[in-house]
Design an enzyme around this catalytic site. Structure first.
Site, short mmCIF file in Angstrom:
data_model
loop_
_atom_site.label_atom_id
_atom_site.label_comp_id
_atom_site.label_asym_id
_atom_site.label_seq_id
_atom_site.Cartn_x
_atom_site.Cartn_y
_atom_site.Cartn_z
N CYS A 33 32.15 44.96 36.20
CA CYS A 33 32.73 44.81 34.87
C CYS A 33 31.64 44.84 33.81
CB CYS A 33 33.53 43.52 34.76
SG CYS A 33 32.69 42.03 35.30
N LYS A 65 33.80 23.76 24.64
CA LYS A 65 34.78 24.47 25.48
C LYS A 65 36.14 23.79 25.41
CE LYS A 65 35.99 24.98 30.35
NZ LYS A 65 36.46 26.37 30.36
N GLU A 82 42.19 32.85 45.95
CA GLU A 82 40.92 32.11 45.77
C GLU A 82 41.12 30.71 45.20
OE1 GLU A 82 38.02 34.52 43.73
OE2 GLU A 82 38.56 36.31 44.85
N GLU A 84 35.89 47.67 34.79
CA GLU A 84 36.45 47.27 33.50
C GLU A 84 36.49 48.47 32.58
OE1 GLU A 84 36.39 46.70 29.45
OE2 GLU A 84 34.45 46.97 30.41
N HIS A 142 40.59 39.20 29.65
CA HIS A 142 39.87 38.22 28.84
C HIS A 142 40.61 37.89 27.55
CE1 HIS A 142 36.83 40.04 31.49
NE2 HIS A 142 36.40 38.81 31.57
N GLY A 170 41.18 39.70 42.59
CA GLY A 170 40.90 38.66 43.58
C GLY A 170 41.45 37.30 43.27
N CYS A 210 39.71 42.56 35.70
CA CYS A 210 38.87 41.55 36.34
C CYS A 210 39.77 40.51 37.00
CB CYS A 210 37.95 40.92 35.29
SG CYS A 210 36.43 40.19 35.96
#
Length: 773
Positions: free
Chosen positions: A658, A18, A499, A680, A709, A447, A741
């Site tokens: 989604c 990652k 958030e 989505e 994304h 969100g 999203c």
């Protein structure tokens, strides 16, 4: 008896892949440095499996992004729009590969990413292959060969793994009419056969072909395609031993087909399809075939320690019928879906020794596989390994940590009225129009906003004790106010608090609910570089105290505009957690639903007029066989309604979904009775809305107008065009404007640019609508 593994986690025990991938995308490291990290992970994975005593170790189970994308790359299924990357702008395979996965917007290029959706009923996402009529395939990548040779140089003769040809085609989409993707099999097979011949020539003894489509409802044509594919493969490479892997369910009506295929071994999942075993062992055709049966007895998708006694009964039965040389022991599926290593969990305050002793992660599952293979051919009744396993299993069964009478009694006392709003939607909509005073085409976001390094550091410093709780909350309040002012300036109609206090949309809630435990390093790949750390539901669930009210109330007090309360729904919390396997999933979901209901009621009391309960996992929880859909959808929809139905008509309930194909379950989506659903749709160019149009979906809809994304920023015209397409099937007063999203994983510059374009498009549409009237 041979032990083998179907696949291993590939992000690294410390998420090395990652980090390296994101550094590469940011231009901070070059391709050689990225490939060095990838190679190190592959080598450690092979060595770990060798040390655990696994006989057949997989290769080509590693991927820089996704194994289905790897397959598209392997067979040259590269959509036309990406050819310009190869044809001049950049002649780098890695640039092309990541462009297909993520899209690209640089150097004069503006190319959208390929669609992404869920891998069967898991929380892993794959890149959807795109096919055109008369699609040509050719070997484009040598990755499978190179990784086999790399392992061989380390002294490990691996079992290369490929997505099977029929499953690969079925996972894709026809991008034009006039053909069925399964018709492309004759074009595709020569490439597979070429690769298999090459592997055979280089010394491969076994190759694993994954055909999980065999646990699905297949058409007669698809069944014929499987027969044809494996007949041709068998004829072309008669000396290569093919292990056909099925998983995620039982073979059911595909059993005769699967057992008759000309392969050397058949793998079955006994954790989700145990009924397949007696059917095979009583099949005279299979028993007399000489084929090997691979038993998936160790759960590749959950974290509970294997019950050796239960697994050994399966293995011993198979040995008694087939003989020890015709039985293999394996995990149910790839261990991709499991966290890496339980030994990395050092903090006993986070994960207590008692609960930890009930678990096994991927590395521990390797030991379970090899141990079961050894125990099955010995008198294990007094073996210390067997005895210790049974003590752990019994400890979990009888633990007082798990069961709470008050929680069970509350679920038992649920009444039919607890699932119902006060009034039907048409009446609620009128009340909400008057009370909320929202404009035509109201805009919102899903969100979350970008979680910068500074925001993440705030949470880390709180955990380390560097920041006091009071200092931390002041800093989070500053982030919230800053985001509110920014949203107001942009002209968004329904705001969110961003958030910033949340680590993950499920983990955050699990941390506030009883019956959950957490890990420090239990990361699982969701897609690409995106990793999640699923909570573990080990016992009965309840809400000891409010979870989000403090932050939502603060945000609403700091803006004159509406601010949404943001919650995760009960089915999604279930689906995105490692779930207890000692009671029905429905019971666990209803427990969570009651906890969310309490939070919804408290948000309303705190003055929150719009509350979003995200349920992106409703569709992915759908059983793979249609015969089981009705029962699942009934309790899944009921769980959502249970969580949402405790409020007054004027409180607007949103939900978000989604990566969902809604056509088959649109009536159940409508039955959820959310006032507004956001979905989505941008990667599919609003294709999903066809389901809502054909069904005449009655409630309000926010079809996502840009793909979060991908780092690319959509133009105003592009967004407006999608909204106009949506207006062809959605009444104007029911249409919302929003991204696909949450924006947590994006960077602020691209987020600001994309949302500015989104608001501009919404304003243009609103002006045109007002001008017409």
């Amino acid at each position: 008896m041979l032990s083998h593994n179907l696949g291993y986690p590939r992000v690294g025990s410390q998420r090395e892949l990652k980090k390296a991938s994101e550094q590469f995308w940011a231009g901070k490291i070059n391709r050689d440095e990225l490939q060095k990290v990838a190679r190190q992970i592959r080598h450690r994975n092979w060595e770990a499996q060798k040390e655990a005593g696994i006989d057949l170790i997989p290769s080509n189970d590693f991927s820089l992004y996704d194994q289905v994308l790897d397959t598209s790359f392997l067979v040259g299924a590269i959509p036309q729009r990406y050819h310009q990357i190869v044809d001049g702008k950049s002649n780098n395979e890695l640039d092309l590969y990541f462009a297909m996965a993520r899209g690209v917007q640089r150097d004069g290029l503006d190319i959208k990413a390929m669609e992404m959706t869920k891998w069967f009923d898991t929380n892993y996402h794959y890149i959807v292959p795109e096919f055109v009529k008369d699609q040509k395939f050719s070997r484009y990548s040598d990755k499978v060969i190179l990784e086999f040779e790399d392992a061989k140089q380390k002294g490990i003769l691996t079992k290369p793994v490929l997505v099977g040809p029929v499953t690969y085609l079925l996972l894709g989409k026809e991008k034009e009419g006039g053909f069925n993707r399964i018709d492309l099999l004759d074009n595709l097979l020569p490439v597979y056969i070429d690769i298999l011949k090459e592997l055979n020539k280089r010394g491969a003894e076994w190759v694993q072909l994954d055909e999980p489509c065999l646990v699905l409802d297949l058409t007669p044509g698809e069944k014929l395609a499987i027969e044809s594919a494996y007949a041709q493969i068998s004829e072309a490479v008669p000396d290569l031993r093919i292990l056909l892997a099925t998983y995620f369910g039982a073979l059911e009506d595909n059993l005769v087909l699967a057992t008759a295929l000309p392969v050397s071994a058949l793998h079955i999942d006994l954790t989700r399809g145990s009924e397949t075993l007696p059917a095979i062992l009583t099949s005279e055709a299979f028993v007399n075939s000489g084929k090997i049966l691979s038993l998936g007895v160790v759960d590749g998708r959950n974290i509970w320690k294997n019950d050796y006694k239960k697994s050994l009964k399966f293995i011993e039965w198979a040995i008694a019928v087939l003989g020890v040389s015709r039985v293999m022991v394996a995990p149910s599926s790839s261990l991709l879906h499991s966290p890496h290593d339980l030994d990395l969990e050092k903090n006993e305050e986070v994960l207590t020794p008692e609960i930890k002793n009930w678990m096994a992660f991927a590395k521990q599952k390797l030991n379970e596989i090899s141990t079961l293979a050894k125990l099955a051919v010995t008198d294990y009744s007094t073996c210390p390994l067997f005895e210790a396993n049974q003590v752990a299993v019994e400890s979990r069964r009888t633990s007082t940590l798990i069961h709470k009478a008050a929680v069970k009694d509350r679920v038992a006392a649920i009444r039919s009225t607890d699932f119902e709003r006060i009034s039907v939607f048409s009446e609620r909509q009128q009340i909400q129009l008057e009370k909320l005073k929202l404009p035509l085409f109201p805009s919102t976001t899903i969100g979350s906003f970008p979680q910068t390094d500074d925001v993440r550091q705030l949470r880390a410093n709180l955990k380390k004790g560097i920041l006091s709780l009071e200092e931390y909350e002041i800093r989070i309040e500053e982030e919230i106010v800053k985001s509110l002012r920014w949203q107001e300036g942009l002209g968004i109609d329904v705001l969110v608090h961003g958030e910033f206090e949340r680590n993950d949309m499920v983990e955050y809630f699990g941390e506030s609910l009883s019956g959950f435990v957490f890990t420090q390093n239990g990361w699982v790949q969701s897609y690409g570089s995106r990793c999640v750390k699923p909570p573990i539901i080990y016992g009965d669930v309840e809400r000891p105290q409010p979870m989000t009210v403090r932050w939502s109330a603060f945000a609403q007090a700091n803006s004159e505009k509406l601010v949404k309360g943001m919650l995760t729904g009960p089915v999604t919390i279930l689906q995105w957690s490692f779930v207890r396997d000692d009671q029905p999933r429905k019971d666990t979901t209803f427990q969570i639903g009651l906890a969310i209901r309490d939070e919804v009621v408290d948000l309303e009391k705190a003055g929150i007029k719009v509350i979003q309960i995200d349920e992106p996992a409703i569709r992915e929880g759908l059983p793979l066989r249609k015969s089981a859909w009705k029962a699942y959808l009934k309790w899944a929809v009921d769980a959502f309604r249970l969580s949402a139905a405790g409020v007054a008509d004027q409180t607007q309930i949103h939900t978000h979904m989604c990566y969902s194909e809604f056509n088959d379950i649109i009536d159940s989506i409508a039955a959820m009775d959310a006032d507004v659903i956001t979905i989505e749709t941008s990667r599919s160019q609003m294709e999903l809305l066809d389901a809502f149009a054909d069904f005449s979906y009655p409630n309000e809809i926010g079809p996502g107008v840009y793909d979060i994304h991908s780092p690319r920023v959509p133009t105003v015209d592009e967004i407006k065009s999608l909204l106009e397409k949506a207006l062809q099937v959605i009444p104007a007063r029911n249409l919302w404007v929003n991204p696909d999203c949450g924006l947590k994983t994006r960077k602020w510059p691209e987020t600001e640019a994309a949302l500015r374009n989104m608001i501009s498009a919404a304003n243009l549409l609103r002006e045109e609508a007002l001008a017409e009237h």
